[in-house]
Design an enzyme around this catalytic site. Structure first.
Site, mmCIF file in Angstrom:
data_model
loop_
_atom_site.group_PDB
_atom_site.id
_atom_site.type_symbol
_atom_site.label_atom_id
_atom_site.label_comp_id
_atom_site.label_asym_id
_atom_site.label_seq_id
_atom_site.Cartn_x
_atom_site.Cartn_y
_atom_site.Cartn_z
ATOM 1 N N HIS A 145 0.935 -1.101 0.089
ATOM 2 C CA HIS A 145 -0.090 0.126 -0.023
ATOM 3 C C HIS A 145 0.869 1.324 -0.111
ATOM 4 O O HIS A 145 0.308 2.260 0.277
ATOM 5 C CB HIS A 145 -0.947 -0.084 1.305
ATOM 6 C CG HIS A 145 -2.177 -0.980 1.033
ATOM 7 N ND1 HIS A 145 -2.758 -1.397 2.002
ATOM 8 C CD2 HIS A 145 -2.556 -1.757 0.115
ATOM 9 C CE1 HIS A 145 -3.725 -2.257 1.620
ATOM 10 N NE2 HIS A 145 -3.589 -2.620 0.497
ATOM 11 N N CYS A 159 4.973 22.295 -3.709
ATOM 12 C CA CYS A 159 6.453 22.017 -4.162
ATOM 13 C C CYS A 159 7.119 23.237 -3.942
ATOM 14 O O CYS A 159 6.582 24.395 -4.521
ATOM 15 C CB CYS A 159 6.330 21.451 -5.559
ATOM 16 S SG CYS A 159 7.875 21.144 -6.440
ATOM 17 N N THR A 219 -3.866 -9.215 10.358
ATOM 18 C CA THR A 219 -4.581 -8.774 9.173
ATOM 19 C C THR A 219 -5.818 -9.649 9.139
ATOM 20 O O THR A 219 -5.602 -10.864 9.309
ATOM 21 C CB THR A 219 -3.777 -8.466 7.973
ATOM 22 O OG1 THR A 219 -4.612 -8.293 6.750
ATOM 23 C CG2 THR A 219 -3.174 -10.153 7.811
ATOM 24 N N ASN A 248 -3.421 -13.428 15.623
ATOM 25 C CA ASN A 248 -4.341 -12.411 15.622
ATOM 26 C C ASN A 248 -5.360 -12.458 17.060
ATOM 27 O O ASN A 248 -5.580 -13.778 17.682
ATOM 28 C CB ASN A 248 -5.695 -12.485 14.688
ATOM 29 C CG ASN A 248 -5.592 -11.497 13.501
ATOM 30 O OD1 ASN A 248 -5.299 -10.247 14.105
ATOM 31 N ND2 ASN A 248 -5.803 -11.674 12.392
#
Length: 254
Positions: A128, A158, A200, A225
C-alpha cells in the site's frame, strides 16, 4: 494464554523453512499505539467529520478535486504514524529476516515501521506504499519534509513549481504499486515453505493468495490475531493473541 504447543510447532516450522513470507497488517502496529484501521492506513470507521465516507475523502479523485480536504485526512494519518515508533514485534520480524536470508515481509501498513526496525528494503513489499518521501504531482520533485509540512497550511506545495505534493501511498480508487505487485508475484512463483499472517483480517487476493498457494504446495501456514478471521480455520496454526505477546519468543526459538 497462547497454547505453548502451538507456539513451538510454529517455531519449529519456521526454523526448518528456508523461504518464509511474513504478512503484516494493522494489528502489528496497534502495539505501537496506532489504531487498527480499515482501508488505507485508516483511523476511521464510517463517515469522517466532513460527512463523507473515508473511502471518498481519502481517495485519488478527492486529492485531485479538493486537495485540502484529502490532505486533512492524510495529515491525520501522518501525525499518528510519526507520533509512534516500531514495537518489539517489528524488531522480532527484522531479526527473523537476519536469521533467514530468504524471509520476506509483505505489509499492508504504510507507517514505515518495518524499515525503521531494520527489515531489509530489498525483502520488504509495502503493497500500500508509504507516507514518505513526498513528491510533486506536477514536476516529480522529491520532498522529504513530511513532518515539517504537517505543521504548515495544507495541502503542501512543491518548492520548485508550487505543484501539490503527495505521499507515495495508495489512496482509495488507486492502483497498487506495479513494482511491489510484480515482486510479490515473482516471489510467489518461487514458492514459500511457510507463511505467517500477523494482525490482518484482509481477504484481498494479494494478501490471501500466498497463504492458499503455500497450503496447496504442502507448506506451513500460521496466523497471529487476537480474534479469529475468515481464514483462521484453514491455517495449520492459529495463535489467538496480540503479536507483541508471542513474536519475540517465537523468534528466540528459531
Amino acid at each position: 494464554m497462547v497454547e505453548r504447543a502451538l507456539l513451538m510447532q510454529t517455531a519449529a516450522a519456521l526454523r526448518h523453512a528456508q523461504r518464509i513470507l511474513i504478512i503484516t497488517g494493522a494489528g502489528l502496529s496497534a502495539d505501537s499505539g496506532l489504531p487498527t484501521y480499515r482501508g488505507v492506513g485508516g483511523l476511521y470507521n464510517g463517515s469522517t467529520e466532513d460527512g463523507l465516507p473515508i473511502e471518498m475523502a481519502l481517495s485519488g479523485p478527492m486529492l485531485r478535486r479538493d486537495p485540502a480536504l484529502c490532505w486533512k485526512y492524510i495529515a491525520q494519518l501522518g501525525r499518528a504514524c510519526l507520533g509512534a515508533q516500531p514495537n518489539a514485534g517489528h524488531y522480532a520480524i527484522a531479526q527473523l529476516q537476519r536469521i533467514k536470508p530468504e524471509c520476506w515481509v509483505l505489509t499492508q501498513n504504510v507507517d514505515g515501521y518495518h524499515r525503521a526496525a531494520g527489515s531489509p528494503p530489498e525483502r520488504l513489499i509495502e503493497i500500500h506504499g508509504q507516507l514518505a518521501p513526498l513528491f510533486c504531482q506536477s514536476c516529480g520533485e522529491i520532498d522529504p519534509e513530511l513532518s515539517e509540512h504537517l505543521r504548515r497550511p495544507l495541502p503542501p506545495l512543491c518548492k520548485q513549481c508550487q505543484g501539490i505534493l503527495r505521499p507515495p501511498v495508495v489512496l482509495f480508487e488507486e492502483m497498487l504499486p506495479e513494482r511491489a505487485l510484480e515482486t510479490l508475484y515473482q516471489e510467489m512463483d518461487k514458492g514459500f515453505d511457510a507463511v505467517l499472517s500477523i494482525g490482518t483480517t484482509a481477504s484481498f487476493p494479494y494478501i490471501h493468495e500466498p497463504v492458499l498457494r503455500t497450503r496447496v504446495s504442502g507448506g506451513f501456514t500460521a496466523e497471529i490475531n487476537p480474534t479469529r478471521t475468515d481464514h483462521s480455520g484453514s491455517m495449520d496454526v492459529f495463535l489467538g493473541c496480540r503479536a507483541l505477546e508471542v513474536l519475540e519468543e517465537l523468534v528466540s526459538h528459531i
